[in-house]
Every structure is written in C-alpha cells, then in structure tokens.
Motif scaffolding. Structure first.
Motif: not given
Length: 457
Positions: A311-317, A350-356, A369-373, A428-435
């Motif tokens: 996603g976008v850089p932290e300071e963009d919002f 594995y675990l992954s996390f992100g934001r968009r 802003v959608r955060f996920n683990v 397809g590779d696992g489960n994505d919990i998001y908020f």
C-alpha cells in the motif's frame, strides 16, 4: 427493527390477554389493586419498599393479612422478609415448618400459600437457585375468608408480584455490581497501575548498573590480560543480563500499555470502551513492538514472517487510533497466528501482514485503510466464517489449541468502536483476517486526547 410478522405475533398475544382478562372478570376492586401494585412497584426504587407494597396492597384493598417469603442460598430454604402485621423484617428469619416451597398453591392451617414465580428468561441471573422458577411463597390469611374466585385472583397477583420482585432483585444486584466495579477501578489504579509506573524507575536503575558492569569489564580486560577466560565469562554474563533487561523492558512497556488501555476508569464508568485517539504510526508504534514480543513463539513453531507492508507510505494519510487497544488487536491476531498457522498447499508455513488504502470505503470522500494478518493453512470452514467474531465462539478447526473464543470478539469490539469493520477471507494459501479503519481529515487529526475520547463516547 420490528418486522410485520413479529408485530402480528405480538398482536395475537395482546388479543389472547384481552380475552383472558374478560374471562377473569376481576371486577373494579381487584383491577384497581393490580394497577395500584404496578404503579407503586415503579414508584418505589428499593427492594425493601417493594416487599412492603406486596403485603400492603392486600391489606388495604381486601383487609387480609399476608406474609412474603423468599428463597435463600440453601436448597429449599425459605426466609420471611415482610408481613402486614410487623412490616419489614430487620433480620430475615426461617419460614415456619408448615410453609415450604411448592410449585402449586396449598393450605397450611388457616392460611392459603401461593408460589411466587419469577421471570423464566432471567432465572439464571438470580443470586440463588429457583426450582421451577419459584422464587418465594406468598401466605394469605385467614383462608376461611377466601372464595374460589379470591384464590384464583391472588394466584394471578402472585405471578405479577414474582415478575416485579425478580426484576427488582436483579436490578439491585446490578447496582451492587456497578458499585463494586467502580470501587475496583479505584483499587486497580491505586494498587496496580501506579505501582507499575514505578517499575520504570527500577528499570532505569538496572540499566545504569548494567552500564557500570560494561565499564568494569572493559577495565578488567585491560588489567587482567593473564585471565582471558575469566574476562570472557564475565563479559558473556554481562551481555546476557543486558539482553534479559531489554526483553524485560519490552515486556514491561507492553504490559503497561495494556493495563492502561484495559483498566481505564472511563470504560467502567460509562459501560463501554472509551477511546483515547492519537495520531499514530501503526507500523513502528504498534505492529513492530507486538511482532517482536511474539517473535520467539513464532520461531519456536517454525513460522516464517513476511514483514512487507503493502500500500501507500505511512505519511500519505492520517490515522487516529487508540494505541493501546489497537496494539491488543495485533496481539490477538499474532497470538492466533502462532496457534493456527499450518503449512500451505505450497509447503510454506508463514504469516504475513499488510495495509492498503481503500478509497470511499465508508462513503463518498471517506477513505478507509485495510489492515490484515494472514496465516497459511487450511481454509476456515464456511459455517465458521460468519461466527468467528462472536463472543465465545471457537471454530471446528482449533485442533486442540487452547483458547477462550474471546480474541476475535475483542478485535471486532475494538475495531467497531473505532468506527471500522472486520472480516475474514480465504486467499488460496491460507486465511486472511482483516479490519478497516477510517482515515481522518487534518481537522480531525488535530483533536487532543481528551477531545478525541469525548467524541467517541
């Protein structure tokens, strides 16, 4: 919202009641007695005054005496609480032998004794066991003055008396609980939060002593060239203490953050989560500290970590969040990742996390802003997807992992209090919990902590 079908069911019950009262044909005196009881049951707030109303209505309208008995903590135990002869009992006394709990009315000497039934839906919230919903007995005397019509009326009276008593008992109990909680909040602040703050002072002292040890080791290594093994052992010991101190420091700050956010007095005073929002760098101030705390457990279970934030850089919002509560959201999600990560179809665990950024998610001009683990593993069963955020619910794929079913419920509660929403999907590779959390305008971002807290309460 009431649906037409629901309204029709209620209308049918009203008609049934209307027909019942026409069949009862109580007459003006008895109708007035029932109405007087209900009026005074609402007027007087205390349970003790409701006891008095119960027996006084019978005395004033029908010139009959009565005694009210309630069940107590012992099984089958009855206590006298009030009567029309002496009034309220200052000390509850056991019922005489001839008065006993029963699901049906019965004669006892020249008395007619009627069961007092509580609210079936709330019977489990009483502070005592109520068999067949019977919470007490109402004794009316002299029985020889009663007609069959009288006994029928007083049984109906006892039913209404039971519901009013039941609700008043629970209300009184809830008030006591609230007072206890408010008192407990003061104790928590005085005996837990404040002493915990003082731990930071001891932590600083420990850090200073460790630095002194470092200096001594450096001096020792210069003066004791003949004992390199000894110097190496001392140096290793100091480095070990320093490492332990850093771990303690992280744990201390994590626990302090959680104590402040969970035991905040305003939560207890207002009966819901009260936010203290601040502009926050979610990656560095929330995600990274929580990930570091769970890193040893993730490594122990051989779970890889993908730390790439999309996603976008932290300071963009601008994002305003309650740092302590959102930190606990990530603590719950990382804890679930430790317990439920399994190898993906490709063999990775594995675990992954992100934001968009999601434009207009909350309406025109209201971005989110959608955060996920994400955790690798089998798909969460479809029948569980819609319920995993419910309180106490645990899915069918827990595989014996210890849990209470409160983690994702807490996540939903915190996110929704922030004005956001939660969800889960399979990739397809696992489960994505998001908020998804709302992005605030620069004007909102200028809110101080207190103003932000009040705006959410």
């Amino acid at each position: 919202m009431t649906h037409p079908a629901d309204l029709e069911v209620i209308r049918q019950r009203i008609l049934e009641k209307k027909n019942n009262y026409q069949e009862y044909n109580f007459g003006p005196l008895r109708d007035d007695a029932i109405k007087t009881f209900f009026d005074l049951a609402q007027e007087y707030e205390t349970l003790e005054n409701l006891f008095r109303v119960c027996v006084a209505v019978i005395k004033e309208f029908f010139d009959l005496d009565s005694r009210l008995f309630l069940t107590c903590s012992g099984v089958g135990c009855l206590e006298a609480v009030c009567d029309s002869l002496e009034g309220l009992r200052a000390y509850r006394t056991p019922a005489p032998e001839e008065i006993h709990l029963s699901n049906t009315a019965y004669a006892a000497g020249d008395s007619w004794v009627i069961p007092v039934r509580g609210n079936r839906l709330l019977v489990d919230r009483l502070p005592f066991f109520a068999k067949d919903q019977v919470i007490g007995m109402l004794e009316i005397f002299p029985a020889h003055a009663l007609t069959d019509s009288d006994t029928f009326f007083f049984e109906k009276y006892a039913n209404r008396l039971g519901y009013a008593l039941h609700n008043k008992i629970i209300t009184s109990q809830n008030i006591q609980h609230i007072r206890f909680i408010n008192s407990l909040v003061g104790d928590i602040e005085h005996n837990v939060i404040v002493p915990n703050i003082s731990l930071s002072l001891y932590l600083r002292h420990v850090k200073k002593k460790i630095q002194t040890l470092h200096n001594l080791v450096n001096t020792l290594s210069e003066d004791a060239r003949s004992c390199p093994e000894f110097v190496a052992q001392v140096r290793a010991l100091v480095l070990g203490i320093d490492s332990d101190c850093q771990i303690f420091d992280k744990q201390y700050h994590g626990v302090s953050l959680f104590l402040e956010s969970l035991f905040r007095p305003s939560h207890f005073q207002r009966g819901h989560l009260v936010l203290r929002k601040r502009k926050c760098n979610v990656r560095s101030e929330i995600i990274q500290p929580q990930l570091e705390l769970y890193l040893p457990k993730l490594q122990e279970r051989h779970i890889e970590i993908d730390e790439s934030l999309g996603g976008v850089p932290e300071e963009d919002f601008t994002l305003l969040v309650d740092k302590g509560l959102i930190s606990q959201v990530y603590a719950n999600l990382f804890s679930n990742a430790v317990k439920y990560s399994r190898p993906s179809p490709s063999g990775r665990k594995y675990l992954s996390f992100g934001r968009r950024l999601i434009p207009d998610f909350f309406g025109p001009g209201k971005d989110g802003v959608r955060f996920n683990v994400f955790t690798s593993g089998p798909r969460i069963p479809q029948e569980d997807i819609g319920r995993i955020f419910e309180e106490g619910y645990r899915g069918g794929n827990v595989e014996g992992e210890v849990g209470t079913g409160r983690g994702l419920y807490f996540v939903r509660n915190v996110v929704e209090t922030h004005g956001g929403s939660v969800g889960c999907e399979y990739t397809g590779d696992g489960n994505d919990i998001y908020f998804v959390l709302p992005v605030f305008s620069d004007q909102d971002a200028g809110l101080g902590p207190l103003t932000a807290e009040l705006s959410q309460s």
